[in-house]
Scaffold this motif. Structure first.
Motif, short mmCIF file in Angstrom:
data_model
loop_
_atom_site.label_atom_id
_atom_site.label_comp_id
_atom_site.label_asym_id
_atom_site.label_seq_id
_atom_site.Cartn_x
_atom_site.Cartn_y
_atom_site.Cartn_z
N ILE A 39 0.83 -1.21 0.00
CA ILE A 39 0.00 0.00 0.00
C ILE A 39 0.86 1.25 0.00
O ILE A 39 0.61 2.20 -0.74
N THR A 57 0.48 3.02 -3.63
CA THR A 57 -0.43 4.17 -3.72
C THR A 57 0.13 5.32 -4.55
O THR A 57 -0.56 5.84 -5.44
N PRO A 58 1.38 5.75 -4.34
CA PRO A 58 1.88 6.87 -5.15
C PRO A 58 2.39 6.47 -6.53
O PRO A 58 2.60 7.33 -7.38
N ARG A 107 -0.21 5.15 -10.50
CA ARG A 107 -0.70 6.00 -11.57
C ARG A 107 0.20 5.90 -12.80
O ARG A 107 -0.16 6.35 -13.88
N VAL A 129 -6.87 3.07 -10.48
CA VAL A 129 -5.85 3.09 -9.44
C VAL A 129 -6.19 2.11 -8.33
O VAL A 129 -5.34 1.35 -7.85
N ARG A 130 -7.45 2.11 -7.93
CA ARG A 130 -7.88 1.20 -6.87
C ARG A 130 -7.78 -0.26 -7.30
O ARG A 130 -7.35 -1.12 -6.52
N LEU A 153 -4.15 -1.20 -7.39
CA LEU A 153 -3.65 -1.32 -6.02
C LEU A 153 -4.07 -2.67 -5.42
O LEU A 153 -3.29 -3.30 -4.70
#
Length: 246
Positions: free
Chosen positions: A39, A43-44, A47, A144-145, A148
């Motif tokens: 995570i 997360t960053p 993208r 993105v989700r 992830l």
């Protein structure tokens, strides 16, 4: 993936060797540590797309390796030795043959989980994102989700593999998680065919067994192996066993 493999292995090694915890108690902690790492890193960076995302993932593996080399709790460059091997209902798993059967069972469970995920709603979202991320986002998929989630699930698989790797060898060091290992994992996926579970399994067998079958050729074996990989990429760009229609 090799980065989460290392996180799982070191978590089990530290907790069992330094704190004396039972392997089965350290396993969920290893999974949790890998999920948190997934995570935090994912997360960053998720993208990013395609090659850029792969480069970041490989780079994270090197960060984990160099961090483990410079920390006292991980044993520095020498690593951790004397990791306790597990007991299961009175059965002490401590021979290569016994670990072979354990890894076979783990592989079967992993395949079953992957098949279930592939046919789930999340699996269909992964398929759409892989084929056309822009179109998937236009259809309302949170790309993105979704990516992830793939990253975190991959972290779980990697950490479990790393945990059993650590107890199998009873010793780990930063060199056990080299950049070459990350490349081999990526190569197996691309060679066999992304998006196809049998293809990935076939790719793994080829990457592991081909250099050994060519060992009699001495210094030329890696050259011939590389030439074979180039021929596969030229004539089967989607992999040896790609998704139907490719």
């Amino acid at each position: 993936m090799c980065s989460f493999f290392a996180v799982g292995a070191y978590t089990v090694g530290i907790l069992s060797h330094t704190f004396g915890l039972n392997f089965w108690l350290t396993l969920p902690v290893a999974v949790g540590a890998a999920v948190i790492a997934g995570i935090v890193i994912g997360t960053p960076t998720l993208r990013l797309r395609s090659d850029y995302l792969a480069i970041v993932t490989l780079g994270f593996g090197e960060i984990v390796r160099f961090t483990a080399r410079n920390l006292d709790i991980t044993g520095g460059a020498s690593g951790i030795s004397g990791i306790q091997q597990p007991w299961l209902f009175g059965w002490h798993i401590n021979t290569p043959l016994e670990f072979y059967y354990v890894f076979v069972v783990l592989a079967i469970i992993a395949v079953i989980v992957c098949v279930r995920l592939q046919h789930s709603r999340l699996g269909r979202a992964w398929l759409y994102v892989r084929h056309d991320e822009d179109a998937a986002e236009a259809m309302g998929i949170d790309t993105v989700r979704v990516k992830l989630a793939a990253y975190v699930i991959g972290a779980i698989f990697g950490s479990i593999g790393g945990a059993f790797f650590a107890v199998n060898l009873s010793a780990i060091s930063p060199e056990s998680f080299s950049f070459q290992q990350s490349v081999l994992i990526l190569m197996a996926v691309i060679l066999g065919g992304m998006g196809k579970i049998p293809g990935v399994i076939l790719g793994a067998f080829i990457v592991v067994l081909a250099p050994e079958l060519l060992r009699d050729l001495g210094e030329y074996r890696l050259l011939l192996f590389a030439v074979g990989l180039l021929l596969v990429m030229l004539f089967r760009p989607s992999g040896i066993w790609p998704v139907r229609g490719k």
